[in-house]
Design a protein around this motif. Structure first.
Motif, PDB file in Angstrom:
ATOM      1  N   VAL A   1       0.808  -1.223   0.000  1.00  7.45           N
ATOM      2  CA  VAL A   1       0.000   0.000   0.000  1.00  7.45           C
ATOM      3  C   VAL A   1       0.838   1.269   0.000  1.00  7.45           C
ATOM      4  O   VAL A   1       0.302   2.360  -0.217  1.00  7.45           O
ATOM      5  N   THR A   2       2.147   1.165   0.226  1.00 15.21           N
ATOM      6  CA  THR A   2       3.005   2.345   0.208  1.00 15.21           C
ATOM      7  C   THR A   2       3.548   2.653  -1.176  1.00 15.21           C
ATOM      8  O   THR A   2       4.224   3.668  -1.360  1.00 15.21           O
ATOM      9  N   VAL A   3       3.265   1.790  -2.138  1.00 16.89           N
ATOM     10  CA  VAL A   3       3.794   1.959  -3.500  1.00 16.89           C
ATOM     11  C   VAL A   3       2.622   2.152  -4.461  1.00 16.89           C
ATOM     12  O   VAL A   3       1.816   1.240  -4.652  1.00 16.89           O
ATOM     13  N   GLU A   4       2.519   3.321  -5.059  1.00 16.89           N
ATOM     14  CA  GLU A   4       1.355   3.647  -5.874  1.00 16.89           C
ATOM     15  C   GLU A   4       1.148   2.671  -7.020  1.00 16.89           C
ATOM     16  O   GLU A   4       0.019   2.248  -7.288  1.00 16.89           O
ATOM     17  N   LYS A   5       2.200   2.288  -7.701  1.00  9.90           N
ATOM     18  CA  LYS A   5       2.068   1.367  -8.820  1.00  9.90           C
ATOM     19  C   LYS A   5       1.555   0.015  -8.368  1.00  9.90           C
ATOM     20  O   LYS A   5       0.726  -0.618  -9.041  1.00  9.90           O
ATOM     21  N   SER A   6       2.025  -0.464  -7.222  1.00  2.00           N
ATOM     22  CA  SER A   6       1.558  -1.739  -6.683  1.00  2.00           C
ATOM     23  C   SER A   6       0.067  -1.677  -6.377  1.00  2.00           C
ATOM     24  O   SER A   6      -0.684  -2.612  -6.689  1.00  2.00           O
ATOM     25  N   VAL A   7      -0.372  -0.585  -5.784  1.00  2.00           N
ATOM     26  CA  VAL A   7      -1.785  -0.414  -5.470  1.00  2.00           C
ATOM     27  C   VAL A   7      -2.619  -0.374  -6.747  1.00  2.00           C
ATOM     28  O   VAL A   7      -3.646  -1.057  -6.868  1.00  2.00           O
TER      29      VAL A   7
ATOM     30  N   ALA B   1      -6.609  -2.688 -10.290  1.00  2.00           N
ATOM     31  CA  ALA B   1      -6.996  -2.979 -11.674  1.00  2.00           C
ATOM     32  C   ALA B   1      -7.205  -4.469 -11.893  1.00  2.00           C
ATOM     33  O   ALA B   1      -8.147  -4.882 -12.592  1.00  2.00           O
ATOM     34  N   ALA B   2      -6.360  -5.302 -11.288  1.00  2.00           N
ATOM     35  CA  ALA B   2      -6.506  -6.755 -11.418  1.00  2.00           C
ATOM     36  C   ALA B   2      -7.816  -7.226 -10.797  1.00  2.00           C
ATOM     37  O   ALA B   2      -8.489  -8.127 -11.323  1.00  2.00           O
ATOM     38  N   THR B   3      -8.207  -6.621  -9.695  1.00  3.38           N
ATOM     39  CA  THR B   3      -9.477  -6.956  -9.044  1.00  3.38           C
ATOM     40  C   THR B   3     -10.657  -6.619  -9.943  1.00  3.38           C
ATOM     41  O   THR B   3     -11.564  -7.440 -10.133  1.00  3.38           O
ATOM     42  N   ALA B   4     -10.641  -5.409 -10.492  1.00  7.05           N
ATOM     43  CA  ALA B   4     -11.735  -4.981 -11.366  1.00  7.05           C
ATOM     44  C   ALA B   4     -11.821  -5.845 -12.617  1.00  7.05           C
ATOM     45  O   ALA B   4     -12.915  -6.172 -13.092  1.00  7.05           O
TER      46      ALA B   4
ATOM     47  N   VAL C   1      -3.652   4.303   3.061  1.00  5.70           N
ATOM     48  CA  VAL C   1      -5.100   4.486   2.947  1.00  5.70           C
ATOM     49  C   VAL C   1      -5.417   5.457   1.811  1.00  5.70           C
ATOM     50  O   VAL C   1      -6.335   5.237   1.014  1.00  5.70           O
ATOM     51  N   PHE C   2      -4.662   6.542   1.746  1.00  3.83           N
ATOM     52  CA  PHE C   2      -4.851   7.505   0.652  1.00  3.83           C
ATOM     53  C   PHE C   2      -4.704   6.834  -0.712  1.00  3.83           C
ATOM     54  O   PHE C   2      -5.540   7.024  -1.610  1.00  3.83           O
ATOM     55  N   LEU C   3      -3.673   6.018  -0.885  1.00  2.00           N
ATOM     56  CA  LEU C   3      -3.408   5.417  -2.197  1.00  2.00           C
ATOM     57  C   LEU C   3      -4.474   4.397  -2.591  1.00  2.00           C
ATOM     58  O   LEU C   3      -4.936   4.390  -3.740  1.00  2.00           O
ATOM     59  N   VAL C   4      -4.871   3.523  -1.663  1.00  2.69           N
ATOM     60  CA  VAL C   4      -5.892   2.531  -2.038  1.00  2.69           C
ATOM     61  C   VAL C   4      -7.239   3.210  -2.263  1.00  2.69           C
ATOM     62  O   VAL C   4      -7.997   2.830  -3.162  1.00  2.69           O
TER      63      VAL C   4
END
Length: 259
Positions: free
Chosen positions: A83-89, A94-97, A137-140
């Motif tokens: 959750v601390t890495v924007e690209k990972s989030v 996107a994979a979930t959607a 929390v902000f990123l997710v």
């Protein structure tokens, strides 16, 4: 105090989550694991998101939780997510959607614990609490909002702590980071009301003795009457997950007031 904010009514849409898709950050153990299992039992397809792909210092992996949901007849996807890495989030969301066709629910639960006094807190610990507990929390939340908006309504829930209000017991990085999350979500509820998205914070009424608490709780002994089973948080999270902006929104809830 059990709730604050724009709408404290406990009426609203809840119950079955059949057909809904939930993204649960920090779902490999503790509260997140219990919430993910409860959401699946209520009928939601669940993205089990966390960094824990393999067993480490603390028990629990995203694959074990997802496998348990599937074995019980539910739908789940294990998604690696820092959750601390924007690209990972962004990749995990996107994979979930893509897998489930959209996202209706966010449970922003990923967190780290540090309860040491300010004067003995290393800068790296302070920064880690802010990076995971606040920026995470902000990123997710930022990544999930467009998908929830596409569903014409949904629910965002951030897991916080009753310690935010305990100012007579001093200060620490954990409580500060969670207090900032509450301000973020209370304001976001107003921003997203027109999109029919409920936004709430959920804190335990008492102490949940998760693996993270046992590892980072500073050796504190908790009296039995102050211990809360994680299932109370799970029941409350399911209720909040079933909301939209016509129900409970803009509040900080305590688990045992809802469960």
């Amino acid at each position: 105090m059990t709730e604050t904010g724009m709408s404290g009514s406990l009426k609203g849409k809840s119950g079955s989550l059949k057909g809904k898709v939930a993204f649960v950050a920090g779902a490999s153990r503790g509260i997140g694991r219990t919430v993910a299992l409860a959401l699946a039992e209520a009928g939601a397809a669940v993205a089990v998101a966390a960094r824990s792909e393999e067993e480490g210092r603390l028990p629990g992996t995203i694959h074990a939780v997802a496998d348990r949901i599937v074995a019980s007849g539910g739908r789940a996807l294990a998604v690696p997510c820092d959750v601390t890495v924007e690209k990972s989030v962004e990749t995990a969301v996107a994979a979930t959607a893509e897998e489930f066709g959209g996202i209706d629910i966010l449970i922003a639960n990923a967190g780290v614990l540090w309860l040491g006094p300010v004067e003995s807190t290393p800068l790296k610990r302070w920064q880690l609490c802010l990076d995971v507990n606040l920026t995470g929390v902000f990123l997710v939340t930022k990544a999930v909002i467009p998908y929830v908006r596409e569903r014409d309504g949904g629910s965002l829930v951030a897991v916080t702590t009753g310690g935010v209000a305990l100012t007579d017991r001093g200060a620490n990085a954990y409580w500060v980071s969670k207090a900032a999350v509450e301000r973020l979500y209370l304001g976001l509820a107003a921003d997203l009301r027109s999109d029919n998205i409920a936004v709430n914070c959920l804190a335990p009424s008492r102490v949940v003795l998760t693996e993270g608490w046992r590892a980072g709780g500073g050796g504190r002994d908790i009296p039995p009457e102050m211990v809360e089973p994680p299932e109370a948080m799970a029941r409350a999270a399911v209720l909040l997950a079933g909301q939209n902006a016509s129900g409970i929104t803009g509040t900080v809830q305590r688990s045992e007031s809802l469960a």
